[in-house]
Motif scaffolding. Structure first.
Motif, PDB file in Angstrom:
ATOM      1  N   GLN A  67       0.846  -1.193   0.000  1.00  0.00           N
ATOM      2  CA  GLN A  67       0.000   0.000   0.000  1.00  0.00           C
ATOM      3  C   GLN A  67       0.885   1.248   0.000  1.00  0.00           C
ATOM      4  O   GLN A  67       1.799   1.368   0.815  1.00  0.00           O
ATOM      5  N   LEU A  68       0.602   2.160  -0.938  1.00  0.00           N
ATOM      6  CA  LEU A  68       1.292   3.444  -0.963  1.00  0.00           C
ATOM      7  C   LEU A  68       0.628   4.373   0.049  1.00  0.00           C
ATOM      8  O   LEU A  68      -0.599   4.560   0.013  1.00  0.00           O
ATOM      9  N   VAL A  69       1.402   4.942   0.953  1.00  0.00           N
ATOM     10  CA  VAL A  69       0.858   5.820   1.989  1.00  0.00           C
ATOM     11  C   VAL A  69       0.556   7.191   1.386  1.00  0.00           C
ATOM     12  O   VAL A  69       1.467   7.899   0.924  1.00  0.00           O
ATOM     13  N   LEU A  70      -0.714   7.546   1.380  1.00  0.00           N
ATOM     14  CA  LEU A  70      -1.175   8.817   0.824  1.00  0.00           C
ATOM     15  C   LEU A  70      -1.523   9.777   1.965  1.00  0.00           C
ATOM     16  O   LEU A  70      -1.672   9.360   3.114  1.00  0.00           O
ATOM     17  N   ILE A 119       6.039   5.420   9.513  1.00  0.00           N
ATOM     18  CA  ILE A 119       6.075   5.368   8.051  1.00  0.00           C
ATOM     19  C   ILE A 119       5.553   6.698   7.519  1.00  0.00           C
ATOM     20  O   ILE A 119       4.486   7.179   7.947  1.00  0.00           O
ATOM     21  N   SER A 120       6.278   7.304   6.595  1.00  0.00           N
ATOM     22  CA  SER A 120       5.928   8.634   6.091  1.00  0.00           C
ATOM     23  C   SER A 120       5.087   8.550   4.816  1.00  0.00           C
ATOM     24  O   SER A 120       5.086   7.532   4.106  1.00  0.00           O
ATOM     25  N   VAL A 121       4.386   9.643   4.530  1.00  0.00           N
ATOM     26  CA  VAL A 121       3.624   9.748   3.281  1.00  0.00           C
ATOM     27  C   VAL A 121       4.583   9.573   2.104  1.00  0.00           C
ATOM     28  O   VAL A 121       5.678  10.133   2.094  1.00  0.00           O
ATOM     29  N   GLY A 122       4.180   8.796   1.116  1.00  0.00           N
ATOM     30  CA  GLY A 122       5.015   8.545  -0.047  1.00  0.00           C
ATOM     31  C   GLY A 122       5.773   7.238   0.020  1.00  0.00           C
ATOM     32  O   GLY A 122       6.270   6.756  -1.005  1.00  0.00           O
ATOM     33  N   GLN A 123       5.869   6.667   1.212  1.00  0.00           N
ATOM     34  CA  GLN A 123       6.526   5.365   1.347  1.00  0.00           C
ATOM     35  C   GLN A 123       5.504   4.241   1.150  1.00  0.00           C
ATOM     36  O   GLN A 123       4.298   4.460   1.180  1.00  0.00           O
ATOM     37  N   VAL A 124       6.009   3.036   0.940  1.00  0.00           N
ATOM     38  CA  VAL A 124       5.152   1.892   0.666  1.00  0.00           C
ATOM     39  C   VAL A 124       5.171   0.951   1.865  1.00  0.00           C
ATOM     40  O   VAL A 124       6.233   0.643   2.415  1.00  0.00           O
ATOM     41  N   GLU A 148       8.992   0.470   2.586  1.00  0.00           N
ATOM     42  CA  GLU A 148       9.939   0.598   1.481  1.00  0.00           C
ATOM     43  C   GLU A 148       9.950   2.051   1.026  1.00  0.00           C
ATOM     44  O   GLU A 148       8.892   2.638   0.780  1.00  0.00           O
ATOM     45  N   ASP A 149      11.115   2.641   0.952  1.00  0.00           N
ATOM     46  CA  ASP A 149      11.256   3.995   0.424  1.00  0.00           C
ATOM     47  C   ASP A 149      11.578   3.880  -1.065  1.00  0.00           C
ATOM     48  O   ASP A 149      12.640   3.380  -1.452  1.00  0.00           O
ATOM     49  N   LEU A 150      10.655   4.316  -1.908  1.00  0.00           N
ATOM     50  CA  LEU A 150      10.819   4.122  -3.348  1.00  0.00           C
ATOM     51  C   LEU A 150      11.961   4.937  -3.931  1.00  0.00           C
ATOM     52  O   LEU A 150      12.526   4.576  -4.966  1.00  0.00           O
ATOM     53  N   CYS A 151      12.307   6.056  -3.277  1.00  0.00           N
ATOM     54  CA  CYS A 151      13.381   6.906  -3.810  1.00  0.00           C
ATOM     55  C   CYS A 151      14.763   6.347  -3.478  1.00  0.00           C
ATOM     56  O   CYS A 151      15.650   6.290  -4.334  1.00  0.00           O
ATOM     57  N   SER A 152      14.953   5.930  -2.226  1.00  0.00           N
ATOM     58  CA  SER A 152      16.274   5.437  -1.805  1.00  0.00           C
ATOM     59  C   SER A 152      16.410   3.927  -1.918  1.00  0.00           C
ATOM     60  O   SER A 152      17.524   3.395  -1.867  1.00  0.00           O
ATOM     61  N   GLY A 153      15.281   3.226  -2.040  1.00  0.00           N
ATOM     62  CA  GLY A 153      15.334   1.771  -2.072  1.00  0.00           C
ATOM     63  C   GLY A 153      15.483   1.133  -0.708  1.00  0.00           C
ATOM     64  O   GLY A 153      15.643  -0.085  -0.593  1.00  0.00           O
ATOM     65  N   LYS A 154      15.396   1.925   0.350  1.00  0.00           N
ATOM     66  CA  LYS A 154      15.585   1.425   1.710  1.00  0.00           C
ATOM     67  C   LYS A 154      14.377   0.609   2.160  1.00  0.00           C
ATOM     68  O   LYS A 154      13.241   0.956   1.897  1.00  0.00           O
TER      69      LYS A 154
END
Length: 611
Positions: A67-70, A119-124, A148-154
């Motif tokens: 789920q993508l956090v919106l 978990i922050s907005v924008g993370q999965v 999962e952070d889509l930008c850093s891959g973390k």
């Protein structure tokens, strides 16, 4: 908002042109507390083969959700709200349970959850749920949550949870579940330990009562320099929610995840009234559903801060249901206890104001909160820590006896379920296996014995008789019979230590009969410390990390008896000497064990008949 009924109809219409898997329909239309996927009419084997094929060889019950956090999922910090996360966890767990049951399942309970990160907005959010074990009509589902952070891959773990679901047939009747056969090493470990977790759930309430009985009945307020004192009543919150169709499945039962989310909401408000800040949820102590609620019910959610410690506070929450006219007496639906902290700008917990409980029930809740905090610390220290992080000998007392027993048995069951055992030596009927891991060398000795498994279990679980067949034992004194399944012994050994002194041990012995067909009888041993038996200058205090017996029935009169030991450094030389064949002590000892069992089985039968 589109109701679940019309959403299902819409999906069925679309299904004529677009392939819509049944799992998607189930996901869209099923609630948790009495979810409603239709009973499966296909053959179970065909179901499992299709599921395995679809998931690339994963367990047939495994469900993965991303789920993508919106922004609509977030709180005032721009972080995923705990209530929304609980909804997703409950949904994934229910889908997994229904995959195994093939019929609707309802949430019975959710074990303690410790949130490690936000978990922050924008993370999965990635959620993986899988049935660990099926009992008669209930099953345990294990849930792993990570982000999962889509930008850093973390990637980072958030929490691990265990939920219990009950399968339901027509008109709410219970359904007998088919057994679950674990395949991988991880699945075998979880399957084995699930019985221990179930046992711990059942005795949790008794553990709290026992701790409160032995503690002082006076409510002692904590003294904290410069801290304000807030009356607990000022934190009280009461909120009413009307259960509408979007909150339920099409059978009309309220979605369990929705109830948990509402409870988290009122608990957060209560915590905020104490600290006048935005708190962060750190832990939840078991949700337990006591009954269902339906569309049209009014749910009354109540929350209050029970106790505030230096850096954390406990909020108690309960949910009660009324019918549409609110004329019938209220029904207790659910209750839970949530632990909050308030973080400063650097992410460190702030010091909290103190709570002044009201006389009577307020003081009772205050004391119970302190007891629960002790139990949480014991449980997190003994149960949640890896073996390498826990000292060999953990102090034993009444408050942590349940968790030490759990740790004792689950450690042995974990060792038994390991996959890489290697046959190192075989002499006549005795086989010796080894397991080499990073920090441990473990060994297993096994043989078949002409004795009923229950008889072998009874004879081997009494350490006072071990000297009759094990030459290393000089004597064993029963220090305390904790309960029917656990006892503490002080053992004197004839084996000399490197200091040229005999060794002694204080050992917790935990017994378990089989939970279901195929399970072994288990006798687990681990070292503990007791203030009544400190180390003596006449002996070298020895320690055992994980050892014990497992006995599998092969027939009514034949059993496979296996002894396991995770060798400590002081014992290592003796182990390797026997494994490579430079000594036959292991084999001789186990042969003596067989003679002991055969000699005493008839006497045991006679004694049992006399009883």
């Amino acid at each position: 908002m589109l109701s679940f009924f019309w959403l299902r109809c819409l999906l069925k219409m679309v299904k004529g042109n677009i392939v819509v898997p049944e799992d998607i329909l189930s996901f869209c239309c099923n609630g948790l507390q009495g979810s409603t996927s239709p009973p499966c009419t296909r053959d179970t084997g065909e179901q499992q083969e299709e599921a395995v094929g679809a998931m690339g060889g994963h367990s047939p019950t495994e469900v993965q959700m991303s789920q993508l956090v919106l922004p609509c999922h977030s709180n005032q910090h721009g972080e995923l709200s705990a209530g929304q996360l609980l909804k997703w966890i409950d949904t994934a767990a229910c889908l997994s349970a229904e995959r195994h049951a093939g019929c609707p399942c309802v949430t019975a309970s959710m074990d303690d959850i410790y949130f490690e990160h936000t978990i922050s907005v924008g993370q999965v959010v990635n959620i993986k749920a899988k049935v660990n074990r099926a009992f008669n009509s209930s099953m345990e589902v294990g849930i792993q949550v990570s982000y999962e952070d889509l930008c850093s891959g973390k990637h980072c773990n958030i929490c691990k949870a265990y939920a219990t679901f009950v399968a339901q047939g027509p008109l709410g009747t219970k359904v007998k579940l088919k057994p679950l056969t674990p395949q991988t090493e991880e699945e075998k470990i979880e399957h084995s330990i699930a019985a221990e977790r179930r046992r711990m759930r059942l005795v949790h309430k008794d553990t709290l009562k026992d701790l409160l009985t032995r503690s002082t009945s006076n409510t002692e307020m904590e003294t904290r320099d410069g801290s304000a004192v807030v009356p607990a009543e000022k934190t009280r919150v009461e909120s009413v929610e009307l259960v509408l169709p979007p909150h339920a499945n099409h059978q009309g039962n309220t979605f369990g995840g929705q109830i948990m989310a509402w409870m988290e909401n009122v608990a957060t408000i209560a915590a905020s009234r104490l600290c006048h800040a935005h708190p962060t949820l750190r832990a939840i102590e078991m949700f337990h559903f006591r009954g269902p609620s339906q569309v049209g019910d009014r749910l009354v959610l109540k929350a209050i801060v029970n106790n505030a410690f230096k850096n954390s506070m406990e909020v108690g929450v309960c949910t009660e249901a009324y019918d549409q006219e609110m004329s019938v007496s209220r029904r207790h639906i659910n209750s839970a206890f949530m632990t909050f902290v308030v973080l400063d700008e650097e992410g460190r917990p702030r010091t909290l104001p103190m709570v002044m409980p009201q006389p009577g029930d307020g003081e009772r809740r205050y004391r119970e909160a302190s007891a629960r905090k002790k139990i949480r610390l014991d449980r997190k220290y003994v149960v949640s820590c890896k073996q390498t992080e826990v000292p060999l000998s953990v102090p034993w007392d009444q408050s942590n006896k349940v968790y030490l027993s759990y740790n004792n048995v689950s450690a042995l069951k974990t060792l038994v379920a390991k996959a890489n055992w290697v046959l190192a030596r075989e002499k006549e009927k005795v086989q010796i296996y080894t397991l080499e891991e990073d920090k441990f060398l473990s060994f297993r000795i096994e043989m078949s014995v002409h004795i009923a498994a229950s008889q072998a279990f009874s004879l081997l679980s009494d350490l006072r008789r071990r000297h009759e067949w094990d030459s290393h034992y000089e004597s064993a004194e029963l220090v305390q019979q904790v309960d029917e399944d656990d006892a503490i012994y002080h053992v004197l050994s004839q084996t000399l230590s490197c200091e040229n002194k005999p060794q002694d041990f204080v050992i917790l012995a935990s017994r378990r009969k089989p939970c279901s067909r195929g399970d072994p009888y288990v006798v687990a041993f681990r070292s503990v410390t007791l203030p009544t038996h400190p180390a003596s200058t006449n002996y070298t205090r020895g320690e055992t990390l994980c050892s014990g017996f497992c006995v599998w029935p092969e027939s009514e009169e034949m059993s496979k008896v296996a002894y396991y030991n995770q060798a400590t450094p002081g014992y290592l030389n003796y182990v390797t000497t026997n494994v490579v064949g430079l000594s036959s002590n292991f084999c001789a000892t186990f042969e003596a064990c067989e003679k002991f069992l055969l000699k005493n089985k008839d006497d045991l039968i006679t004694r049992l008949q006399d009883l």
